[in-house]
Design an enzyme around this catalytic site. Sequence first.
Site, PDB file in Angstrom:
ATOM      1  N   ASN A  14       0.835  -1.213   0.000  1.00  0.00           N
ATOM      2  CA  ASN A  14       0.000   0.000   0.000  1.00  0.00           C
ATOM      3  C   ASN A  14       0.862   1.253   0.000  1.00  0.00           C
ATOM      4  OD1 ASN A  14      -3.126  -0.331   0.221  1.00  0.00           O
ATOM      5  ND2 ASN A  14      -2.276  -2.022   1.434  1.00  0.00           N
ATOM      6  N   MET A  87       0.798  -2.711  12.226  1.00  0.00           N
ATOM      7  CA  MET A  87       0.227  -3.746  13.087  1.00  0.00           C
ATOM      8  C   MET A  87       0.525  -3.508  14.569  1.00  0.00           C
ATOM      9  SD  MET A  87      -1.080  -5.330  10.613  1.00  0.00           S
ATOM     10  CE  MET A  87      -1.619  -6.956  11.085  1.00  0.00           C
ATOM     11  N   ARG A  88       0.217  -2.326  15.054  1.00  0.00           N
ATOM     12  CA  ARG A  88       0.386  -2.040  16.477  1.00  0.00           C
ATOM     13  C   ARG A  88      -0.921  -1.531  17.053  1.00  0.00           C
ATOM     14  NH1 ARG A  88       3.757  -4.300  19.192  1.00  0.00           N
ATOM     15  NH2 ARG A  88       3.766  -2.672  20.764  1.00  0.00           N
ATOM     16  N   HIS A 105      -8.566  -0.870   6.407  1.00  0.00           N
ATOM     17  CA  HIS A 105      -8.821  -2.192   7.000  1.00  0.00           C
ATOM     18  C   HIS A 105      -9.473  -3.076   5.940  1.00  0.00           C
ATOM     19  CE1 HIS A 105      -9.255  -4.986  10.283  1.00  0.00           C
ATOM     20  NE2 HIS A 105     -10.472  -5.250   9.854  1.00  0.00           N
TER      21      HIS A 105
END
Length: 193
Positions: A14, A87-88, A105
């Site tokens: 992305n 990814m946190r 998402h």
Amino acid sequence: MKRIVVLFSGNGTNLENIAKKLPKDIKITKAITNNPDAYGIERAKRLGIEVEVIDHKKFSSREDFDKTLVNSIKAAKPHLVVLAGFMRILTPIFTGAVKNAINIHPSLLPCFKGSGAIKRSYESGMRVAGVTIHWVEEELDGGAIIEQECFKRGDESLEEFEEKIHALEYELYPRVIEKILKPKRARHPSKRG
Ligand code: GRF
């Protein structure tokens, strides 16, 4: 010129797609990752984007990590912070300080929040699937929805399903970023046509 900071943790497709599709007057001036092994680091470097690694494993708490992250973001003075596969789980330290962050998402929120969303969406039996772009707020994947795109399910394999999801992401994310940063002014009705 509008400045963007992109946060990522992994592959970075992305990030690369956004960098290639945005108009010239919107620039990714910094990319930040929490993962020193993220392949996205290579992609960013190839594109000439400055990358900062803030390894979350070196911090004793989520809050300490977020403080450093927020400082790094603020230093870049971005008009928009773009989470792309970051990814946190973020704490109120982040959400209280950074009000201009959006996330993508790979499901039609509010369905399938959290990790593994593509597989859970695939296995759900729902006849539609899609992607969501939303503001980052305190609840994970729970901020106000900005835009969604969907497709009607066929009999695709999980791999084909994933490809369709990513294709929607690549089309939607740059479009939404541009819309937020360069809103089209409404024209007077007499000037239309
Ligand atoms: C995307 O599917 C995005 O929706 C999710 O994580 C994935 C990131 O992929 N949040 P990439 O790192 O951009 O290739």
